[in-house]
Design a protein around this motif. Structure first.
Motif, PDB file in Angstrom:
ATOM      1  N   ALA A   1       4.391  12.736   2.583  1.00  0.00           N
ATOM      2  CA  ALA A   1       4.192  12.052   3.865  1.00  0.00           C
ATOM      3  C   ALA A   1       3.088  10.999   3.767  1.00  0.00           C
ATOM      4  O   ALA A   1       3.228   9.884   4.297  1.00  0.00           O
ATOM      5  CB  ALA A   1       3.857  13.069   4.955  1.00  0.00           C
ATOM      6  N   LEU A   2       1.993  11.322   3.072  1.00  0.00           N
ATOM      7  CA  LEU A   2       0.889  10.363   2.976  1.00  0.00           C
ATOM      8  C   LEU A   2       1.256   9.160   2.112  1.00  0.00           C
ATOM      9  O   LEU A   2       0.855   8.031   2.410  1.00  0.00           O
ATOM     10  CB  LEU A   2      -0.370  11.045   2.423  1.00  0.00           C
ATOM     11  CG  LEU A   2      -1.074  12.011   3.383  1.00  0.00           C
ATOM     12  CD1 LEU A   2      -2.276  12.655   2.705  1.00  0.00           C
ATOM     13  CD2 LEU A   2      -1.516  11.304   4.669  1.00  0.00           C
ATOM     14  N   GLU A   3       2.043   9.375   1.064  1.00  0.00           N
ATOM     15  CA  GLU A   3       2.483   8.239   0.246  1.00  0.00           C
ATOM     16  C   GLU A   3       3.384   7.319   1.069  1.00  0.00           C
ATOM     17  O   GLU A   3       3.265   6.091   1.012  1.00  0.00           O
ATOM     18  CB  GLU A   3       3.213   8.729  -1.007  1.00  0.00           C
ATOM     19  CG  GLU A   3       3.548   7.589  -1.965  1.00  0.00           C
ATOM     20  CD  GLU A   3       4.294   8.025  -3.215  1.00  0.00           C
ATOM     21  OE1 GLU A   3       4.789   7.123  -3.927  1.00  0.00           O
ATOM     22  OE2 GLU A   3       4.404   9.243  -3.472  1.00  0.00           O
ATOM     23  N   THR A   4       4.271   7.913   1.866  1.00  0.00           N
ATOM     24  CA  THR A   4       5.134   7.107   2.743  1.00  0.00           C
ATOM     25  C   THR A   4       4.294   6.344   3.760  1.00  0.00           C
ATOM     26  O   THR A   4       4.514   5.144   4.008  1.00  0.00           O
ATOM     27  CB  THR A   4       6.144   8.013   3.465  1.00  0.00           C
ATOM     28  OG1 THR A   4       6.863   8.791   2.511  1.00  0.00           O
ATOM     29  CG2 THR A   4       7.122   7.183   4.278  1.00  0.00           C
ATOM     30  N   TYR A   5       3.345   7.041   4.363  1.00  0.00           N
ATOM     31  CA  TYR A   5       2.454   6.439   5.369  1.00  0.00           C
ATOM     32  C   TYR A   5       1.784   5.182   4.785  1.00  0.00           C
ATOM     33  O   TYR A   5       1.811   4.097   5.385  1.00  0.00           O
ATOM     34  CB  TYR A   5       1.403   7.472   5.780  1.00  0.00           C
ATOM     35  CG  TYR A   5       0.485   7.059   6.903  1.00  0.00           C
ATOM     36  CD1 TYR A   5       0.647   7.563   8.189  1.00  0.00           C
ATOM     37  CD2 TYR A   5      -0.565   6.160   6.691  1.00  0.00           C
ATOM     38  CE1 TYR A   5      -0.203   7.192   9.225  1.00  0.00           C
ATOM     39  CE2 TYR A   5      -1.410   5.781   7.717  1.00  0.00           C
ATOM     40  CZ  TYR A   5      -1.235   6.304   8.980  1.00  0.00           C
ATOM     41  OH  TYR A   5      -2.079   5.924  10.008  1.00  0.00           O
ATOM     42  N   LYS A   6       1.177   5.324   3.605  1.00  0.00           N
ATOM     43  CA  LYS A   6       0.421   4.205   3.021  1.00  0.00           C
ATOM     44  C   LYS A   6       1.339   3.056   2.610  1.00  0.00           C
ATOM     45  O   LYS A   6       0.971   1.882   2.730  1.00  0.00           O
ATOM     46  CB  LYS A   6      -0.402   4.709   1.834  1.00  0.00           C
ATOM     47  CG  LYS A   6      -1.576   5.584   2.286  1.00  0.00           C
ATOM     48  CD  LYS A   6      -2.281   6.266   1.130  1.00  0.00           C
ATOM     49  CE  LYS A   6      -3.419   7.139   1.659  1.00  0.00           C
ATOM     50  NZ  LYS A   6      -4.052   7.948   0.591  1.00  0.00           N
ATOM     51  N   THR A   7       2.548   3.382   2.148  1.00  0.00           N
ATOM     52  CA  THR A   7       3.505   2.345   1.753  1.00  0.00           C
ATOM     53  C   THR A   7       3.944   1.532   2.967  1.00  0.00           C
ATOM     54  O   THR A   7       3.981   0.292   2.925  1.00  0.00           O
ATOM     55  CB  THR A   7       4.733   2.984   1.074  1.00  0.00           C
ATOM     56  OG1 THR A   7       4.301   3.753  -0.047  1.00  0.00           O
ATOM     57  CG2 THR A   7       5.713   1.926   0.620  1.00  0.00           C
TER      58      THR A   7
END
Length: 326
Positions: A141-147
Motif C-alpha cells: 500500500a505504501l509503495e502504491t501511495y508514493k508512486t
C-alpha cells in the motif's frame, strides 16, 4: 475556450510532459487544460504505476475484504472521522443523501515516520492502521501511495502551467499533504430487495480533493456527467490511470477547471451478487493551503463564486456532510 462534449474522456501520455521536449510538454499542458476545462477527467499513461504492483494491491485487498466483519471492525477509527483504517458497509453517503453507499473501504494516509519532526503537519496526522492478519499489506500500500503521489505532483505541475502559474506552484502545498489511498469493495448483494430502493454503489458526487488518480477497477460501473446532462461511461485501458479534478481545485480556479459529478452505478440485478474493487488516490494538499479563488480566474464574466477557506476547513465541512464526522 471552445466547449467540447466528449463521448469518452481524453487520453494523454504523461511522458510527453516529463520527457524534456518543450514542444511535447506544451502540447500536453494545452490538451490537459482543455480536458479539465470541459469534462474534468483525463486518462493518463506512463504514470509510473506498473501492473505488477497494481496486481499485488488488488490481490491483498481482495484478501482483506474477505475477512470476517468482526475482524475488519477492529481496524475502524470513527474517532478520527474514519481517515485511517477500515470504514464499514453503508457508513458513507453522498452529500445531500441519507442512504449509505453499497461499499466498504480502507484508508491509508501519509506514513508519519516519513515526516520530519520539524514539520508541524506531523502532529495533524493519525498513525496508519495496519491489519496484523495481512502483514504484507503495509509495504504494498505504501509503495502504491508514493508512486501515485509522485504522478500526482507531475499532473499538478502541468495544471500550474496551464493556469499560467509557476510550474512549482503546488509543490510546497502538497509536500506531506493530507492525501488518502482508498481501497474500496463494492460488496455483493445476494438479495437486492433487502437494500433500500435508492441504494447505489456510489451516488453521484464530486471529489473533495485537488485531483484524484484512479487505477483501473475490477468491473465497469463508473460514469461521469457531461455538461449537457448525459452520463458517459469511464473506461481506462490497463496501462492508464484516470485523473480528475476535485472540488478544491475547482474552488481555487473559480470553476475554470471542472470538478465533474460522477457515480458508480449498480450492475444489472443478476450481477448484484458479484464484487467490484476500486482504488482511488485522493490527492490533498496540506491543511493550511489557502483555497481562495485565484485572481487570474476572476473577471466580470466569471465573478468570484466561492467564499475563502483553507483546505483543512473545507475538508472538515465535507466530512460532516458525508456522515464520516460528527
Amino acid at each position: 475556450m471552445t466547449e467540447i462534449l466528449y463521448d469518452e474522456i481524453p487520453s494523454l501520455d504523461l511522458a510527453d510532459f516529463t520527457s524534456g521536449n518543450a514542444e511535447k510538454k506544451a502540447a500536453f499542458v494545452e490538451k490537459l487544460g482543455q480536458a479539465y476545462n470541459n469534462i474534468g477527467f483525463a486518462a493518463i499513461k506512463n504514470h509510473g504505476l506498473n501492473k505488477e504492483l497494481q496486481d499485488k494491491l488488488y490481490d491483498i485487498i481482495k484478501r482483506y475484504f474477505a475477512l470476517p466483519d468482526e475482524v475488519k471492525t477492529k481496524h475502524e477509527k470513527p474517532e478520527i472521522g474514519y481517515q485511517r483504517g477500515y470504514t464499514g458497509k453503508g457508513k458513507e453517503h453522498a452529500k445531500g443523501r441519507n442512504t449509505g453507499d453499497l461499499k466498504e473501504f480502507y484508508h491509508v494516509g501519509q506514513e508519519r515516520s516519513d515526516i520530519p519532526d520539524s514539520d508541524p503537519i506531523k502532529a495533524e496526522y493519525p498513525e496508519n492502521v495496519w491489519p496484523e492478519e495481512l502483514p504484507e499489506f503495509k509495504e504494498i500500500a505504501l509503495e502504491t501511495y508514493k508512486t501515485l503521489e509522485a504522478a500526482g505532483k507531475n499532473m499538478l505541475r502541468a495544471i500550474a502551467l496551464y493556469l499560467e502559474l509557476p510550474e512549482d506552484y503546488f509543490e510546497d502545498k502538497v509536500i506531506y499533504g493530507n492525501s488518502i489511498l482508498r481501497q474500496i469493495h463494492y460488496f455483493p448483494i445476494e438479495n437486492p430487495d433487502e437494500v433500500p430502493a435508492d441504494a447505489v454503489r456510489a451516488a453521484e458526487h464530486g471529489d473533495i480533493n485537488l485531483i484524484t488518480l484512479l487505477m483501473g477497477a475490477s468491473a465497469d460501473g463508473l460514469q461521469v456527467l457531461r455538461k449537457d446532462g448525459k452520463w458517459i461511461p469511464i473506461t481506462a485501458l490497463p496501462d492508464q490511470v484516470v485523473v480528475n479534478v476535485g472540488d478544491m481545485l475547482e474552488r481555487l480556479t473559480n470553476k475554470k477547471l471542472k470538478s465533474t459529478i460522477h457515480r458508480v452505478v449498480n450492475p444489472p440485478r443478476e450481477k448484484m451478487n458479484s464484487s467490484r474493487f476500486s482504488i482511488p488516490f485522493f490527492m490533498h494538499p496540506r491543511s493550511e493551503m489557502d483555497l481562495t479563488c485565484l485572481e487570474s480566474c476572476i473577471d466580470e464574466n466569471n465573478p468570484k463564486q466561492f467564499t475563502d477557506a483553507t483546505a483543512g476547513e473545507f475538508l472538515d465541512e465535507r466530512l460532516r456532510e458525508l456522515g464520516l464526522k460528527k
